[in-house]
Design a protein around this motif. Sequence first.
Motif, PDB file in Angstrom:
ATOM      1  N   ALA A   1       1.220   8.913   0.623  1.00  0.00           N
ATOM      2  CA  ALA A   1       1.807   7.575   0.596  1.00  0.00           C
ATOM      3  C   ALA A   1       2.662   7.391  -0.642  1.00  0.00           C
ATOM      4  CB  ALA A   1       0.702   6.521   0.648  1.00  0.00           C
ATOM      5  N   LEU A   2       3.809   6.747  -0.458  1.00  0.00           N
ATOM      6  CA  LEU A   2       4.706   6.473  -1.572  1.00  0.00           C
ATOM      7  C   LEU A   2       4.123   5.370  -2.458  1.00  0.00           C
ATOM      8  CD1 LEU A   2       8.133   6.511   0.322  1.00  0.00           C
ATOM      9  CD2 LEU A   2       6.966   8.403  -0.828  1.00  0.00           C
ATOM     10  N   ALA A   3       4.656   5.276  -3.640  1.00  0.00           N
ATOM     11  CA  ALA A   3       4.195   4.237  -4.564  1.00  0.00           C
ATOM     12  C   ALA A   3       4.483   2.859  -3.984  1.00  0.00           C
ATOM     13  CB  ALA A   3       4.883   4.400  -5.913  1.00  0.00           C
ATOM     14  N   SER A   4       3.713   1.898  -4.390  1.00  0.00           N
ATOM     15  CA  SER A   4       3.871   0.543  -3.896  1.00  0.00           C
ATOM     16  C   SER A   4       5.285   0.033  -4.151  1.00  0.00           C
ATOM     17  CB  SER A   4       2.856  -0.383  -4.591  1.00  0.00           C
ATOM     18  OG  SER A   4       3.015  -1.709  -4.149  1.00  0.00           O
TER      19      SER A   4
ATOM     20  N   THR B   1       4.611   3.681   9.195  1.00  0.00           N
ATOM     21  CA  THR B   1       3.162   3.531   8.975  1.00  0.00           C
ATOM     22  C   THR B   1       2.873   3.506   7.477  1.00  0.00           C
ATOM     23  OG1 THR B   1       2.700   4.712  11.041  1.00  0.00           O
ATOM     24  CG2 THR B   1       0.886   4.495   9.457  1.00  0.00           C
ATOM     25  N   TYR B   2       2.000   2.565   7.072  1.00  0.00           N
ATOM     26  CA  TYR B   2       1.622   2.405   5.660  1.00  0.00           C
ATOM     27  C   TYR B   2       0.241   3.003   5.408  1.00  0.00           C
ATOM     28  CZ  TYR B   2       5.604  -0.733   5.258  1.00  0.00           C
ATOM     29  OH  TYR B   2       6.881  -1.264   5.252  1.00  0.00           O
ATOM     30  N   ALA B   3      -0.061   3.158   4.138  1.00  0.00           N
ATOM     31  CA  ALA B   3      -1.326   3.802   3.753  1.00  0.00           C
ATOM     32  C   ALA B   3      -2.542   3.022   4.229  1.00  0.00           C
ATOM     33  CB  ALA B   3      -1.378   3.977   2.231  1.00  0.00           C
ATOM     34  N   ASP B   4      -2.442   1.707   4.341  1.00  0.00           N
ATOM     35  CA  ASP B   4      -3.595   0.907   4.765  1.00  0.00           C
ATOM     36  C   ASP B   4      -3.696   0.805   6.287  1.00  0.00           C
ATOM     37  OD1 ASP B   4      -1.511  -0.757   5.369  1.00  0.00           O
ATOM     38  OD2 ASP B   4      -2.190  -2.453   4.150  1.00  0.00           O
TER      39      ASP B   4
ATOM     40  N   SER C   1       0.815  -1.218   0.000  1.00  0.00           N
ATOM     41  CA  SER C   1       0.000   0.000   0.000  1.00  0.00           C
ATOM     42  C   SER C   1       0.851   1.272   0.000  1.00  0.00           C
ATOM     43  CB  SER C   1      -0.945  -0.003   1.210  1.00  0.00           C
ATOM     44  OG  SER C   1      -0.210   0.110   2.417  1.00  0.00           O
ATOM     45  N   GLY C   2       2.130   1.178   0.329  1.00  0.00           N
ATOM     46  CA  GLY C   2       3.013   2.349   0.298  1.00  0.00           C
ATOM     47  C   GLY C   2       3.226   2.979   1.669  1.00  0.00           C
ATOM     48  N   ILE C   3       4.433   3.380   1.900  1.00  0.00           N
ATOM     49  CA  ILE C   3       4.781   4.004   3.193  1.00  0.00           C
ATOM     50  C   ILE C   3       4.195   5.409   3.252  1.00  0.00           C
ATOM     51  CG2 ILE C   3       6.675   4.717   4.703  1.00  0.00           C
ATOM     52  CD1 ILE C   3       8.410   2.599   3.334  1.00  0.00           C
ATOM     53  N   LYS C   4       3.596   5.731   4.397  1.00  0.00           N
ATOM     54  CA  LYS C   4       2.960   7.037   4.562  1.00  0.00           C
ATOM     55  C   LYS C   4       3.721   7.952   5.515  1.00  0.00           C
ATOM     56  CE  LYS C   4      -1.548   9.109   5.604  1.00  0.00           C
ATOM     57  NZ  LYS C   4      -2.940   8.818   6.046  1.00  0.00           N
TER      58      LYS C   4
ATOM     59  N   LYS D   1      16.479  16.404   3.786  1.00  0.00           N
ATOM     60  CA  LYS D   1      15.820  15.892   2.588  1.00  0.00           C
ATOM     61  C   LYS D   1      14.757  14.873   2.980  1.00  0.00           C
ATOM     62  CE  LYS D   1      16.803  13.365  -1.711  1.00  0.00           C
ATOM     63  NZ  LYS D   1      17.866  12.656  -2.486  1.00  0.00           N
ATOM     64  N   ALA D   2      13.656  14.833   2.233  1.00  0.00           N
ATOM     65  CA  ALA D   2      12.580  13.872   2.472  1.00  0.00           C
ATOM     66  C   ALA D   2      11.881  13.585   1.143  1.00  0.00           C
ATOM     67  CB  ALA D   2      11.588  14.413   3.501  1.00  0.00           C
ATOM     68  N   PRO D   3      11.093  12.504   1.042  1.00  0.00           N
ATOM     69  CA  PRO D   3      10.346  12.242  -0.194  1.00  0.00           C
ATOM     70  C   PRO D   3       9.466  13.434  -0.574  1.00  0.00           C
ATOM     71  CG  PRO D   3      10.300  10.312   1.230  1.00  0.00           C
ATOM     72  CD  PRO D   3      10.923  11.417   2.026  1.00  0.00           C
ATOM     73  N   LYS D   4       9.251  13.602  -1.845  1.00  0.00           N
ATOM     74  CA  LYS D   4       8.473  14.742  -2.348  1.00  0.00           C
ATOM     75  C   LYS D   4       7.087  14.778  -1.702  1.00  0.00           C
ATOM     76  CE  LYS D   4       6.970  16.956  -6.638  1.00  0.00           C
ATOM     77  NZ  LYS D   4       6.932  16.836  -8.130  1.00  0.00           N
ATOM     78  N   GLY D   5       6.741  15.974  -1.198  1.00  0.00           N
ATOM     79  CA  GLY D   5       5.438  16.152  -0.573  1.00  0.00           C
ATOM     80  C   GLY D   5       5.418  15.824   0.914  1.00  0.00           C
ATOM     81  N   TRP D   6       6.509  15.273   1.451  1.00  0.00           N
ATOM     82  CA  TRP D   6       6.558  14.962   2.882  1.00  0.00           C
ATOM     83  C   TRP D   6       7.017  16.188   3.667  1.00  0.00           C
ATOM     84  CZ3 TRP D   6       8.280   9.440   4.671  1.00  0.00           C
ATOM     85  CH2 TRP D   6       7.452   8.486   4.064  1.00  0.00           C
TER      86      TRP D   6
END
Length: 226
Positions: A94-97, A124-127, A52-55, A74-79
């Motif tokens: 949430a990041l891509a699967s 924590t994941y998206a689900d 489901s991707g890391i959130k 630095k962090a993933p885009k949008g974080w």
Amino acid sequence: MKRLTTIGVLAGLGVLVLAGPAAAHVEVSADKTRAGATDVTLTFEGEAENPSGIKSERVVLPEGIAPADVTLVKAPKGWTFAATADGFTVGGKALASGQDAEWKVKVAKFPDGEQRLSFKTVETYADGEVSRWIEIQKEGADEPENPAPLVTLKPGPAPTSAAPAPSSAAPASAAPVASPPAATIQAEPAASTDDGSSTWWIWVLVALAVVGGGTFLVLRRRSKTP
């Protein structure tokens, strides 16, 4: 042959099943590993385990590092980055699967002394699934099932020796300097008490007065004689 093939396939699947969770760690590395180092960049990598991707990633800082001393690099885009009472959190969309999470922070200063710094992390994941990488890794012991990211510090530079303390013994006294002998002051000679040498002029005046008086009386008598 069929039995051997079946056993080999099952064994391979068993190895993959057992290796899967162990590979999905959260790891951390530091660009400086000396105790007391300043401006240290920590790089975290959270491996994706859930499709489901890391959130979000929540990190608890070890003792000796305050949340106020940590800033995002630095962090993933949008974080986004947010400090907490005991650490910090990075998260967002949430990041891509299957995409691993990577973020970097800067620590103002590492604690002094040789130490093992554990950064407990909750992933924590998206689900809604949560992976807790919070078990402390003991030195010399087997790795636990859910180990916390670890940085091992090397001893810092030896402290500079302090300047020698001044000796408490009193310094030897300097040889006394002989003072010059006091000058002898000669008293002025006392005035002579010889009345004869200092009052002779008085007797001269008395004699002149007597002579003058006698002469005056003689002349007066002569002037009265017919």
